[in-house]
Write a protein that holds these residues in place. Structure first.
Motif, PDB file in Angstrom:
ATOM      1  N   LEU A   1      -7.231  -9.424   1.116  1.00  0.00           N
ATOM      2  CA  LEU A   1      -7.015  -8.576   2.230  1.00  0.00           C
ATOM      3  C   LEU A   1      -7.196  -9.884   3.177  1.00  0.00           C
ATOM      4  O   LEU A   1      -7.921 -10.722   3.288  1.00  0.00           O
TER       5      LEU A   1
ATOM      6  N   ALA B   1      -4.512  -7.010  10.255  1.00  0.00           N
ATOM      7  CA  ALA B   1      -5.127  -7.129   8.805  1.00  0.00           C
ATOM      8  C   ALA B   1      -3.818  -6.369   7.857  1.00  0.00           C
ATOM      9  O   ALA B   1      -3.270  -5.873   8.254  1.00  0.00           O
ATOM     10  N   HIS B   2      -3.836  -7.049   6.888  1.00  0.00           N
ATOM     11  CA  HIS B   2      -2.737  -6.662   5.893  1.00  0.00           C
ATOM     12  C   HIS B   2      -3.319  -6.965   4.500  1.00  0.00           C
ATOM     13  O   HIS B   2      -3.879  -7.872   4.178  1.00  0.00           O
ATOM     14  N   LEU B   3      -2.847  -6.019   3.456  1.00  0.00           N
ATOM     15  CA  LEU B   3      -2.924  -6.373   2.068  1.00  0.00           C
ATOM     16  C   LEU B   3      -2.033  -7.426   1.593  1.00  0.00           C
ATOM     17  O   LEU B   3      -0.682  -7.140   1.832  1.00  0.00           O
TER      18      LEU B   3
ATOM     19  N   VAL C   1      -9.861  -8.589  -2.505  1.00  0.00           N
ATOM     20  CA  VAL C   1     -10.748  -7.500  -1.997  1.00  0.00           C
ATOM     21  C   VAL C   1     -11.742  -7.359  -3.154  1.00  0.00           C
ATOM     22  O   VAL C   1     -12.938  -7.014  -2.595  1.00  0.00           O
TER      23      VAL C   1
ATOM     24  N   ILE D   1      -2.272   2.642  -8.005  1.00  0.00           N
ATOM     25  CA  ILE D   1      -2.710   1.602  -6.441  1.00  0.00           C
ATOM     26  C   ILE D   1      -3.127   0.368  -7.290  1.00  0.00           C
ATOM     27  O   ILE D   1      -3.718   0.572  -8.266  1.00  0.00           O
ATOM     28  N   PRO D   2      -2.908  -0.485  -6.332  1.00  0.00           N
ATOM     29  CA  PRO D   2      -3.600  -1.805  -6.907  1.00  0.00           C
ATOM     30  C   PRO D   2      -4.854  -1.950  -6.981  1.00  0.00           C
ATOM     31  O   PRO D   2      -5.618  -1.316  -6.302  1.00  0.00           O
TER      32      PRO D   2
ATOM     33  N   ASN E   1       0.958  -1.166  -0.091  1.00  0.00           N
ATOM     34  CA  ASN E   1      -0.042  -0.030   0.039  1.00  0.00           C
ATOM     35  C   ASN E   1       0.847   1.132   0.021  1.00  0.00           C
ATOM     36  O   ASN E   1       0.554   2.061   0.526  1.00  0.00           O
ATOM     37  N   GLY E   2       2.063   1.213  -0.694  1.00  0.00           N
ATOM     38  CA  GLY E   2       2.847   2.359  -0.664  1.00  0.00           C
ATOM     39  C   GLY E   2       2.334   3.602  -1.334  1.00  0.00           C
ATOM     40  O   GLY E   2       1.653   3.411  -2.261  1.00  0.00           O
TER      41      GLY E   2
ATOM     42  N   VAL F   1      -5.262  -7.552  -5.174  1.00  0.00           N
ATOM     43  CA  VAL F   1      -4.761  -7.650  -3.684  1.00  0.00           C
ATOM     44  C   VAL F   1      -5.964  -8.435  -2.962  1.00  0.00           C
ATOM     45  O   VAL F   1      -7.134  -8.265  -3.345  1.00  0.00           O
TER      46      VAL F   1
ATOM     47  N   VAL G   1      -6.677 -11.183   7.509  1.00  0.00           N
ATOM     48  CA  VAL G   1      -6.931 -10.798   8.905  1.00  0.00           C
ATOM     49  C   VAL G   1      -6.417 -11.715   9.593  1.00  0.00           C
ATOM     50  O   VAL G   1      -6.520 -13.144   9.508  1.00  0.00           O
TER      51      VAL G   1
ATOM     52  N   PHE H   1     -14.477  -9.441  -1.797  1.00  0.00           N
ATOM     53  CA  PHE H   1     -15.070  -8.813  -0.553  1.00  0.00           C
ATOM     54  C   PHE H   1     -16.013  -7.972  -0.914  1.00  0.00           C
ATOM     55  O   PHE H   1     -17.362  -7.781  -0.464  1.00  0.00           O
ATOM     56  N   GLN H   2     -15.702  -7.057  -2.137  1.00  0.00           N
ATOM     57  CA  GLN H   2     -16.730  -6.182  -2.689  1.00  0.00           C
ATOM     58  C   GLN H   2     -17.936  -6.619  -3.238  1.00  0.00           C
ATOM     59  O   GLN H   2     -19.081  -6.266  -2.886  1.00  0.00           O
TER      60      GLN H   2
END
Lengths: 98, 435
Positions: free
Chosen positions: B186, B281-283, B244, B178-179, B166-167, B184, B188, B247-248
Motif C-alpha cells: 500500500l 493511495a494505491h496498491l 499490506v 484476490i492478491p 485490485n481488479g 501487495v 500513499v 501494516f497488518q
C-alpha cells in the motif's frame, strides 16, 4: 507499536475531488456484534480512515472519502468481513494528478 | 447498451489498457474500451516514472505532444535512519540526450493524453462505465462484459482485463485470486506544489532536468517498504509504500508513515513551504514472478498490474504494463488474422510472447527477492540502515580516536547486531536472490 504523530486524515481528503453517490455505499461491513481481527486492522490500515468504531464497539464504514485503493478488500474480503465493489461509473474519487 | 459486437473489449484505461486498445485499433480491429473514471486517468495513481523505450514502441513521436514533466538526469538512493541518510547518488550529463530515457509524469494528465491517441486510432472509448461482471457462456467461455449502464451487456471475441491490481472481474469469475496481503504494497502519496525555480534550486536542476530519490530504512519502521520523492515541473510527488501484510502485523498507519517521512530532517527542507493539492493511495503488486496468475483462458487475457507484472526491485511497473498490453494485443491480432477463434489454446500465444520478452525474464531473475525482503524486513529496513548510518558517522567524525579503534567499533556493532553467521547468511541469501 510507536507513537502516532498527529495527522488529520480528514484534512488530507479535503485536497481531493469526490463525486459522492449518495445512498449507494460501494463497501459494506458484514453485521457483527464483536469485530474480527481483520476488521480491527482496517481501523488503522485504511489510508482514508473510512473505518471507525461506533459506540457499540462495532466497525463501521463511511465511504465518502474512500480513495479506492482496495487495501480493505485484500484484508477483509477473503474472510467475508466486507463486501467490496467499485463505485458506479463516474462516481467516487477523481484524481487530478493521480 | 451497444448492439454491435466487437473484436475485443478492453477493461480499464491505465497503461496496460491503453497500450492494448491502441495496438488493437492501430491494426484495424474493432475495439471497445471501458473505463470507470470520469476520464482516462482519473482513477489511476503512480509515482510516476515513464520509460521512453516502451512508449516509443507504441507512439514513436510521443515527445512531440505528450505531457511530460522532467527528464531524469539523476538518481539518488537513500538509506535512512531517524536523523541521517547515507546516499548513493548517480548523475550523468549523458541523460541530457536528444531522446531522454526516463521522464517523470503526472498520471492523470498523461493517461488523458494516451487515451486521446487510442481514440484517434479508432477505438470506441466509454468512460464513466464500471464493468461489473464478465459474461460467460454455458461452457465458461468469456463472451463479453456486463456494465452498470442501462442494458449494459456487450459482447466481443476476446476481453482484455486491464483492470489494475485490485481488479474485480477476474477475481469474481475465479480466473485469478484476490492478491494476498504479502503480495501487495500500500503506497500513499501527496503532491506538493512549489514554484519551478524553488524545485530547481532545491534539487540542483536546470531547465527540464529531473531527479528521483528512492529511500529505504527506518522510515518504514521495520516493514518492507520504500519512500520516494520525484521532482516534477511545478510539484514534488512524495510518498511511501509498505507491504499490506506488514501494516497488518505492525498496526502502523500509512498516513503516520507519510507524515514521519515528510518531517525527516533530510526530507523536510525539500518540501518546505509547499502547497499540497492531492492525497492518494494505491496498491502495488509486489509478489513478483511467483505471484503471476494464469494469464489467459477461453476468450480472455489479463495484462499489467492485474497480472502482478511489476518489477519491485527496479521500480518498474507501468512499462511492464504497457509492454504486456501491447504483446497481448499483438497476439490477439495474429490469431484474428489467421481467422482462428479466441480459445485458451490459441491465446497461449500471448504467454509465449510475454515469456520471450524482458517482462517475464526480469521477473524470473528476481523471483526469490520478494520473499527474502519480507522475511528479513527487520534486518534490511531497520537494523542495517542504522548500522550503516552509525558506521558512516564514525568514519567522518574526527574526535581524536585512533582509526583502528574506530574500525573495531564499527565491526563490533555489526557483529553484535547480526552475528558473523547472520551477516554472511544475509549476504549469501541476498546475492543468491539477486543472481
Amino acid at each position: 507499536m510507536t507513537t502516532e504523530p498527529s495527522v488529520r486524515v480528514e484534512d488530507k481528503l479535503f485536497y481531493n475531488r469526490y463525486l459522492v453517490d449518495a445512498g449507494r455505499a460501494h463497501i459494506k461491513v458484514r453485521p457483527h456484534t464483536a469485530p474480527t481481527p481483520a476488521l480491527l486492522t482496517l481501523l488503522k490500515v485504511c489510508p482514508a480512515r473510512c473505518y471507525e468504531l461506533n459506540d457499540k464497539g462495532q466497525v463501521e464504514v463511511t465511504v465518502d472519502g474512500c480513495v479506492e485503493c482496495g487495501t480493505c478488500r485484500v484484508i477483509g474480503e477473503p474472510g467475508g468481513d466486507i463486501e467490496w465493489s467499485y463505485p458506479r461509473g463516474g462516481y467516487g474519487v477523481l484524481f487530478k494528478f493521480g | 447498451m451497444i448492439e454491435e459486437r466487437f473484436d475485443a473489449i478492453v477493461v480499464g484505461a491505465g497503461m496496460a489498457g491503453n497500450a492494448a486498445a491502441l495496438t488493437l485499433a492501430q491494426r484495424g480491429l474493432k475495439v471497445l474500451q471501458l473505463e470507470r473514471g470520469e476520464y482516462s486517468g482519473s482513477k489511476n495513481v503512480q509515482g510516476a516514472i515513464l520509460y521512453a523505450d516502451m512508449l516509443e514502441k507504441l507512439i514513436p513521436d510521443f515527445r512531440e505532444d505528450a505531457p511530460l514533466e522532467r527528464h531524469l538526469v539523476e538518481q539518488r538512493f537513500w538509506m535512512m535512519d531517524d536523523r541521517a541518510h547515507v546516499g548513493l547518488h548517480y548523475r550523468s550529463e549523458d541523460f541530457n540526450e536528444e531522446r531522454p530515457n526516463r521522464y517523470t509524469i503526472i498520471r492523470a494528465q498523461f493517461d488523458k493524453w494516451f487515451s486521446s491517441k487510442v481514440r484517434e486510432a479508432g477505438a470506441v472509448v466509454l468512460c464513466e462505465t464500471t464493468v461489473t461482471e464478465l459474461v460467460q457462456d454455458a461452457y465458461g467461455r468469456v463472451i463479453g462484459v456486463r456494465t452498470d449502464r442501462h442494458d449494459g451487456e456487450v459482447h466481443a471475441d476476446v476481453v482484455v482485463l486491464a483492470e489494475g491490481v485490485n481488479g474485480l472481474l477476474g477475481t469474481r469469475a475465479h480466473l485469478r485470486n484476490i492478491p494476498r496481503p504479502d503480495n501487495v504494497a500500500l503506497a500513499v502519496k501527496e503532491m506538493h506544489f512549489l514554484p519551478r525555480e524553488t524545485i530547481e534550486a532545491r534539487f540542483n536542476l536546470k531547465g527540464d532536468e529531473g531527479t528521483v530519490i528512492e529511500a529505504a530504512g527506518t522510515i518504514s519502521r521495520g516493514m518492507t517498504g520504500m519512500g520516494f520523492i520525484y521532482a516534477n515541473k511545478e510539484c514534488v510527488s512524495l510518498g511511501i509504500g509498505c507491504l499490506v501484510a506488514d501494516f497488518q502485523s505492525t498496526g502502523e498507519t500509512p498516513y503516520g508513515l507519510l507524515e514521519r517521512f515528510k518531517t525527516h530532517p533530510s526530507v523536510a527542507p525539500l518540501i518546505e513551504g509547499s502547497e499540497v493539492k492531492e492525497y492518494s493511495a494505491h496498491l502495488i503488486p509486489e509478489g513478483g514472478y511467483n505471484a503471476i496468475p494464469q494469464l489467459y483462458g477461453e476468450g480472455w487475457v489479463v495484462v499489467g498490474d492485474a497480472a502482478q507484472l511489476n518489477n519491485a526491485i527496479h521500480r518498474e511497473g507501468s512499462n511492464l504494463a504497457m509492454t504486456s498490453g501491447r504483446i497481448a494485443a499483438e497476439a490477439i491480432f495474429q490469431i484474428k488474422s489467421r481467422r482462428d477463434p479466441m480459445t485458451a489454446q490459441n491465446l497461449a500465444l500471448y504467454k509465449k510472447m510475454l515469456d520471450d520478452s524482458f517482462v517475464i525474464k526480469d521477473l524470473k531473475k528476481y523471483k526469490d527477492m520478494p520473499q527474502l525482503m519480507h522475511i528479513q524486513s527487520q534486518n534490511f529496513f531497520l537494523t542495517y540502515p542504522q548500522l550503516v548510518s552509525k558506521a558512516m558517522q564514525n568514519f567522518v567524525r574526527v574526535d581524536g580516536t585512533p582509526k583502528t579503534e574506530k574500525e573495531k567499533t564499527t565491526l563490533r556493532s555489526f557483529v553484535k547486531a547480526r552475528s558473523w553467521t547472520g551477516l554472511f547468511g544475509d549476504a549469501f541469501r541476498l546475492a543468491r536472490a539477486w543472481r
